[in-house]
Write a protein that holds these residues in place. Structure first.
Motif: not given
Length: 826
Positions: A511-516, A553-560, A656-662
């Motif tokens: 995902a892209l964001t203006s501020s991580a 939210p899914r890429a960052l790993g933050v709970r909804i 923000v990229v979530r990966a097995d081996h970033p």
């Protein structure tokens, strides 16, 4: 004199092991202290390479409520620059990474450039070796793009006289004509930057509606009069808070604007760390000095009978003292020369671990002041050695000659002094180890702070446009194209990049964001919602604002926590919906379900409040710092590609990229970006970004660990040497005790208790000092008490174990003494 010199050299070569050890210890401590002093002096006190440096200041904006430095908001800086009388000149600047292309439009790499207002170069005394500097015409609307380059860059890329033909740089698809080559002596903001572009601000950018957007803009200024820094800071506060819009935002975030010495630009809060390093180095110097004193005393004890014989045959005390002076001088001068020779390696090592910044403008290295410091340390070492020699000046010739034993005796005063020095070493080591343990445990606690998301498996960085056409004609055509169409083209390529990355093996979400999280981009906007006690009467609430894609939210790993995330369509269309974090929900919707409720959020361009429907609540994410909770809640708005917005300056967004081996996919991400005509910068894992927020603390901890380890080894060596000498001096006593019925266990226990007694009293004496230093470190500690009992216990136990190991060998040797041999020696 020649005979005395020969005697001194013969004594040194007669005991090569002892001589080498004394020289090595002195060289090591002078080397360590000189390297640390060179860095501290260069960073804290060495004059900067700019004219009238005492009047040059950095302008800073600090949020007391957020507890962090902010980049400048353009309207704030413009207000100060136009109205200040205490500042004779003000200039803003930005740094950015751009794509570098050849004349055919092919991207050949990236380049770090500085965008600066023309006044900056005059303030810093820049001179053009060829061509000219920027002028007012270079920043007028529609002016030809121009650039300044360093002499080093010019020689490497063109190597031709300026003016013989037009030379251009193609940066981010724009052709910049080089109008000047700066002298090699100029470097700003550091020596890694070799290209400067003119910076100016349009009326739209300076409009008060943009006052809440703090980006990466920095500023320097020149005081109108010497010692006018406090007056300038007071004036700036008055100017800012005299404008209602600026005052309102300033009150919301607790804004404090001030002028600090220009040197702070490169210090970046390192003052405390540098002073701590210098104090630690001086403590190591003290411990080593005590060790060297003891070792030299041992050398002289072994030669007491020789010295007494010289006196008996007519050698004067002055001549014997002269021989000791020469011997001491060989040690002190030889160690100093060895330390000077090793300094380049030490400074290179400090640069390698980033304790010493690599590219700061001032040259940090051996200079006259450093050499003077080494001379002082050499003289100190010489005085310490001479003090050891003078300890024997009152010896009785007849008493020494009457001792026919092993010659390992010394006066009671000398022995007491040696024991005190060993206890001093143990005490200093205890203090240094305790302070190091506090800082290390504090940093560990800080790194383990709950940041509100799953930090593992994350890769973050910046995505920005790297547009380049098919040659200069194509670029000219692109420059004339409609800006809105160009912006939409970049956004489309960014969306395409996210789709390509999502398809890569091992990538779970992007995902892209203006501020991580923990980003330097700060966007604070006003909003209005339900009237609650949380808002404050007459005070418009503010929140951090971030534009994000639907997968954020899914890429960052933050709970909804409630509701849902944005849909893909909402992100694509920028629908009038919003996500809020738990802090905002609890403060403004206490005991209510925020879903479906309305918030009015300020538009980043006009400042007008726009209605947004809350579709979900997510966990609170740490946005700005690890050391403290964020002052403001966060509102997330949908945008699949938040580039070329006022909230994302310099045509960039964070990914923000979530990966097995970033750590393994960085190259693949860069390839996908190049294919999309984009560029990635500042790519790192989230763990690295988190560590970067306290990188100076971690560097200080690493150096303190090294110094503490050195001190611990020196203390153990000193304790071992003291007990070994004590055992040698008490051989007859141990022989007599065994002859009278004492067993080896009694002798072993006696020696171990002697060592334990010294260590125990040293720890008791050092405890108040350690607690005092802990109290002084209170401001630098997080999540740990300055009197932390765990740290005290660990350090005391560690020292006790080291002391036990240092005592063990002398105690074992004492227990192995045979009574008949010991008595026969007497």
């Amino acid at each position: 004199m020649r005979d005395d010199l020969a005697v001194a050299l013969r004594r040194i070569t007669r005991s090569p092991g002892s001589s080498a050890l004394i020289t090595a210890l002195l060289a090591m401590v002078i080397f360590i202290t000189a390297c640390v002093f060179t860095v501290a002096y260069g960073m804290l006190w060495k004059p900067l390479p700019f004219p009238a440096q005492s009047r040059l200041v950095q302008l800073t904006s600090y949020s007391t409520k957020m507890g962090m430095d902010l980049g400048w908001s353009i309207p704030y800086l413009d207000t100060i620059a136009r109205q200040s009388r205490e500042l004779s000149a003000v200039a803003g600047y930005q740094t950015r990474e751009v794509s570098l292309a050849d004349t055919a439009g092919g991207i050949t790499g990236t380049l770090d450039v500085v965008m600066a207002e023309p006044a900056l170069f005059g303030m810093l005394g820049a001179r053009a070796g060829a061509g000219r500097l920027f002028n007012g015409e270079d920043v007028l609307p529609g002016a030809e793009p121009v650039a300044l380059v360093s002499s080093r860059f010019w020689r490497a890329r063109f190597d031709a006289p300026l003016g013989t033909e037009v030379h251009k740089l193609y940066l981010d698809g724009v052709a910049y004509r080089i109008v000047g080559v700066l002298d090699d002596s100029f470097a700003f903001p550091d020596r890694s930057r070799h290209v400067w572009l003119p910076l100016s601000f349009s009326e739209e950018q300076t409009a008060l509606g943009n006052a809440g957007s703090f980006g990466n803009l920095k500023a320097i200024a020149q005081l109108a009069r010497s010692n006018g820094r406090l007056a300038a800071a007071s004036e700036m506060m008055g100017l800012v808070y005299a404008v209602p819009t600026l005052a309102n935002i300033g009150n919301q975030i607790g804004l404090k604007v001030t002028a600090v010495p220009l040197r702070s630009l490169w210090l970046e809060g390192r003052q405390g760390s540098l002073i701590s390093m210098l104090v630690a180095a001086l403590l190591v110097f003290a411990v080593t000095a005590a060790n060297v004193y003891n070792l030299f005393v041992l050398r002289l004890i072994r030669r007491r009978q020789e010295m007494a014989l010289l006196e008996a045959v007519g050698a004067t005390r002055q001549r014997r003292l002269l021989q000791i002076v020469m011997e001491s001088s060989f040690f002190a001068v030889g160690a100093s020369l060895l330390a000077v020779g090793l300094m380049p390696l030490g400074l290179a090592g400090l640069r390698r671990v980033d304790v010493l910044p690599r590219d700061i403008p001032q040259v940090i290295g051996p200079d006259l002041v450093t050499l003077l410091a080494i001379v002082v340390m050499c003289a100190t070492a010489l005085l310490i050695l001479l003090a050891a020699g003078r300890a024997f000046r009152g010896q009785s010739v007849f008493e020494v000659l009457r001792q026919t034993g092993n010659g390992q005796t010394a006066s009671a005063a000398v022995n007491r002094l040696r024991r005190l020095l060993v206890m001093l070493q143990v005490g200093v080591t205890f203090v240094l180890l305790f302070c190091t343990a506090l800082l290390v445990r504090s940093s560990d606690a800080l790194l383990q702070e709950d940041v509100g998301f799953n930090r593992g498996g994350l890769l973050v960085g910046t995505l920005q446009s790297a547009t380049s056409g098919g040659g200069e004609a194509a670029r000219a055509e692109d420059a004339a194209a409609d800006e809105d169409a160009d912006a939409e083209n970049v956004r489309a390529r960014a969306r395409s990049w996210t789709e390509r990355v999502q398809a890569l093996p091992g990538v779970r979400a992007v995902a892209l964001t203006s501020s991580a999280p923990l980003s330097r981009n700060v966007t604070l906007e006003a909003f209005s919602g339900p009237v609650t006690s949380g808002g404050g009467q007459g005070e418009q609430p503010k929140a951090y604002l971030a534009y994000t894609g639907h997968a954020y939210p899914r890429a960052l790993g933050v709970r909804i926590l409630q509701g849902r995330a944005f849909s893909a369509i909402e992100s694509e269309q920028g629908a009038p919906v919003a996500l809020i974090d738990r802090a905002l929900a609890e403060r403004y919707f206490p005991g209510q379900d925020p879903q479906g409720r309305s918030l009015r959020v300020a538009d980043g361009t006009t400042g007008a409040l726009v209605d947004r429907v809350v579709v979900g609540v997510i966990e609170r994410v740490r946005q700005r710092a690890l050391a403290q909770q964020d002052e403001y809640p966060t509102i997330y708005l949908p945008d699949a590609a938040p580039l070329l917005r006022p909230e994302a300056p310099l045509s960039s967004a964070e990914f923000v990229v979530r990966a097995d081996h970033p750590e393994r996919i960085g190259k693949a991400l860069q390839q996908q970006a190049q294919q999309a005509g984009l560029m990635l910068t500042q790519t790192m894992t989230m763990e690295q970004r988190i560590e970067d927020t306290i990188i100076d603390q971690l560097r200080l901890n690493a150096l303190l660990r090294i110094l503490s380890g050195v001190t611990l080894v020196l203390a153990s060596v000193g304790l071992y040497a003291q007990l070994a000498q004590s055992v040698a001096m008490r051989q007859r006593e141990f022989g007599v005790r065994q002859a009278l019925g004492a067993n080896r266990h009694d002798i072993l226990r006696s020696v171990l208790l002697q060592g334990a007694w010294m260590v125990g009293w040293a720890l008791v004496a050092a405890l108040p000092v350690a607690l005092l230093f802990g109290a002084l470190l209170r401001e630098r500690l997080h999540g740990i008490s300055p009197f932390d009992p765990v740290s005290l216990s660990i350090v005391a136990l560690m020292l006790s174990l080291v002391a036990l190991m240092a005592n063990a060998l002398p105690a074992y040797r004492a227990a192995q003494i045979k009574p008949m041999l010991a008595l026969r020696a007497e």
